[in-house]
Design a protein around this motif. Sequence first.
Motif, PDB file in Angstrom:
ATOM      1  N   ILE A 144     -11.835  29.413-169.385  1.00  0.00           N
ATOM      2  CA  ILE A 144     -11.013  28.372-170.009  1.00  0.00           C
ATOM      3  C   ILE A 144     -11.137  28.546-171.513  1.00  0.00           C
ATOM      4  N   ARG A 145      -9.989  28.604-172.174  1.00  0.00           N
ATOM      5  CA  ARG A 145     -10.020  28.785-173.622  1.00  0.00           C
ATOM      6  C   ARG A 145      -8.934  27.935-174.268  1.00  0.00           C
ATOM      7  N   PRO A 146      -9.095  27.669-175.552  1.00  0.00           N
ATOM      8  CA  PRO A 146      -8.031  26.935-176.261  1.00  0.00           C
ATOM      9  C   PRO A 146      -6.807  27.839-176.419  1.00  0.00           C
ATOM     10  N   ALA A 147      -5.679  27.259-176.729  1.00  0.00           N
ATOM     11  CA  ALA A 147      -4.465  28.035-176.980  1.00  0.00           C
ATOM     12  C   ALA A 147      -4.707  28.974-178.161  1.00  0.00           C
ATOM     13  N   VAL A 148      -3.915  30.045-178.212  1.00  0.00           N
ATOM     14  CA  VAL A 148      -4.119  31.052-179.250  1.00  0.00           C
ATOM     15  C   VAL A 148      -3.791  30.541-180.655  1.00  0.00           C
ATOM     16  N   CYS A 149      -3.022  29.467-180.759  1.00  0.00           N
ATOM     17  CA  CYS A 149      -2.745  28.873-182.074  1.00  0.00           C
ATOM     18  C   CYS A 149      -2.580  27.365-181.913  1.00  0.00           C
ATOM     19  N   ARG A 150      -2.486  26.691-183.025  1.00  0.00           N
ATOM     20  CA  ARG A 150      -2.376  25.226-183.013  1.00  0.00           C
ATOM     21  C   ARG A 150      -1.102  24.794-182.299  1.00  0.00           C
ATOM     22  N   LEU A 151      -1.218  23.758-181.477  1.00  0.00           N
ATOM     23  CA  LEU A 151      -0.087  23.251-180.709  1.00  0.00           C
ATOM     24  C   LEU A 151       0.420  21.947-181.301  1.00  0.00           C
ATOM     25  N   ARG A 152       1.653  21.586-180.961  1.00  0.00           N
ATOM     26  CA  ARG A 152       2.231  20.325-181.427  1.00  0.00           C
ATOM     27  C   ARG A 152       1.394  19.126-180.972  1.00  0.00           C
ATOM     28  N   VAL A 153       0.855  19.208-179.763  1.00  0.00           N
ATOM     29  CA  VAL A 153       0.071  18.081-179.236  1.00  0.00           C
ATOM     30  C   VAL A 153      -1.203  17.855-180.045  1.00  0.00           C
ATOM     31  N   ASP A 154      -1.627  18.864-180.793  1.00  0.00           N
ATOM     32  CA  ASP A 154      -2.781  18.680-181.681  1.00  0.00           C
ATOM     33  C   ASP A 154      -2.400  17.837-182.891  1.00  0.00           C
ATOM     34  N   THR A 155      -1.124  17.870-183.244  1.00  0.00           N
ATOM     35  CA  THR A 155      -0.625  17.137-184.401  1.00  0.00           C
ATOM     36  C   THR A 155      -0.289  15.691-184.063  1.00  0.00           C
ATOM     37  N   PHE A 156       0.233  15.491-182.833  1.00  0.00           N
ATOM     38  CA  PHE A 156       0.645  14.164-182.398  1.00  0.00           C
ATOM     39  C   PHE A 156      -0.386  13.620-181.418  1.00  0.00           C
ATOM     40  N   PRO A 157      -1.285  12.763-181.878  1.00  0.00           N
ATOM     41  CA  PRO A 157      -2.331  12.258-180.981  1.00  0.00           C
ATOM     42  C   PRO A 157      -1.741  11.427-179.843  1.00  0.00           C
ATOM     43  N   THR A 158      -2.347  11.552-178.681  1.00  0.00           N
ATOM     44  CA  THR A 158      -1.919  10.764-177.524  1.00  0.00           C
ATOM     45  C   THR A 158      -3.086   9.910-177.059  1.00  0.00           C
ATOM     46  N   ARG A 159      -2.760   8.897-176.268  1.00  0.00           N
ATOM     47  CA  ARG A 159      -3.792   7.970-175.801  1.00  0.00           C
ATOM     48  C   ARG A 159      -4.708   8.649-174.793  1.00  0.00           C
ATOM     49  N   GLU A 160      -5.959   8.193-174.804  1.00  0.00           N
ATOM     50  CA  GLU A 160      -6.914   8.703-173.821  1.00  0.00           C
ATOM     51  C   GLU A 160      -6.640   8.100-172.461  1.00  0.00           C
ATOM     52  N   ARG A 161      -6.862   8.903-171.431  1.00  0.00           N
ATOM     53  CA  ARG A 161      -6.724   8.442-170.053  1.00  0.00           C
ATOM     54  C   ARG A 161      -7.990   7.672-169.704  1.00  0.00           C
ATOM     55  N   LEU A 162      -7.837   6.484-169.131  1.00  0.00           N
ATOM     56  CA  LEU A 162      -8.997   5.646-168.830  1.00  0.00           C
ATOM     57  C   LEU A 162      -9.769   6.158-167.613  1.00  0.00           C
ATOM     58  N   SER A 163      -9.042   6.678-166.636  1.00  0.00           N
ATOM     59  CA  SER A 163      -9.715   7.229-165.456  1.00  0.00           C
ATOM     60  C   SER A 163      -8.890   8.388-164.930  1.00  0.00           C
TER      61      SER A 163
END
Length: 177
Positions: A4-23
């Motif tokens: 498992i590795r991070p994407a090869v470059c920065r992604l849009r989702v890294d720029t636009f924070p999303t809410r954490e999943r509670l469960s």
Amino acid sequence: MLTIRPAVCRLRVDTFPTRERLSTTGLNISYTNTVPDNRIDAHAMDYFDACKGYLGCTFHYVIRLDGVVEIGRNPKTLSSRGRSATRRHDTIFIGVVGGLNFEDGKRIDSITDAQREAVAELEQAIADTLNTPLDVIDFTIEWTRREEAEADNAAEEKERELEEHLNRTGQAADQLC
């Protein structure tokens, strides 16, 4: 062995924070609805999903053809993927690169052995990490069953049409005699 590795470059989702999943109670495994191509990775899916109006990659994990797993979005966050709002709030989405035929764009079962192994190992790793049973929905299995069912139905329909044609032809021949 699972990689498992991070994407090869920065992604849009890294720029636009999303809410954490509670469960997390489920895993949703599906094809990325792309042709099976070695160049398709989390970065490509980030672009494709952004073109569809999402804020970047909708899959938490993207499994490449070689079985390497890339992080498409933070696995602890919500995804905009899926039809059910409830599922989006408690599910991790895994995208298996492929699912479409390059020639005609129709659905095909394109999962490689490396991808199948990575899916199984990733499922187990997530279950072990969360230490809870998960509701797993694997649409890569349904993908080909649906195609097979449609092909079977089409073949049966052709047989019915032929049978009807032969019956009509036979009746017409009987009337001539």
